[in-house]
Design an enzyme around this catalytic site. Structure first.
Site: not given
Length: 191
Positions: A94, A20
């Site tokens: 990440e 997202g």
């Protein structure tokens, strides 16, 4: 002891991708799942890219929740940490910052019966696919797509807008000083 000696032929694991825009709670969701596994005494190891210098040696959400993470430059380094101990779950935060090697590493861990959960931005500030996240989405068994809230209108935000004009480089490590969530209507085209 070699990596292959630690992991004998095991049933195939699963792959989950949490994605997202920035400020959608990706790291919070990752940490929530990690906490649940740890409470069940399931061995979990967490990795993050060294390029993300915002919180050294930690995966930390904006809500203040955190857990220790191993910082690595290359996805191939994950194998070094799995030769001594058995982990049932490998968590990677990440992931968009890793090279394309991340896809093959995730596949190989999965083939060895290790469950892998990855979080990352699925698009960059230009709304273009980011890093290897699209390839990870293609091999995922489960996808958790999160929304943020648009800073302009308050509607659901699927995009990340860069609000500083330092460069057009795709990677610019930053937080609220450099980015904000936007809906499709309020994200100007390309940077």
């Amino acid at each position: 002891m070699s990596f292959s000696q630690v992991f004998h032929q095991s049933p195939r694991g699963w792959i989950e991708v949490i994605c997202g825009p920035m400020f959608s709670g990706k790291t919070e969701e990752l940490l929530r799942k990690i906490k649940r596994w740890k409470l069940a005494k399931i061995p979990v190891i967490i990795f993050k890219p060294k390029i993300d210098t915002r919180q050294q040696h930690l995966v930390k959400s904006r809500n203040g929740h955190s857990d220790e993470a191993i910082e690595i430059n290359s996805p191939l380094e994950i194998y070094d940490y799995l030769t001594k101990d058995r982990f049932d779950v490998v968590a990677i935060d990440e992931a968009q910052f890793f090279s394309s090697e991340i896809v093959e590493v995730v596949k190989s861990l999965n083939d060895l019966g290790i469950n892998v959960i990855v979080s990352g931005l699925d698009t960059d500030f230009r709304a273009e696919p980011f890093g290897s996240i699209p390839q990870l989405l293609a091999i995922a068994d489960k996808i958790c797509k999160l929304d943020a809230v648009c800073n302009v209108c308050g509607q659901l935000a699927q995009r990340t807008q860069r609000i500083v004009s330092k460069s057009n480089e795709t990677v610019l490590i930053g937080d609220i000083e450099a980015y904000e969530p936007r809906c499709k209507l309020h994200q100007p085209s390309a940077g």
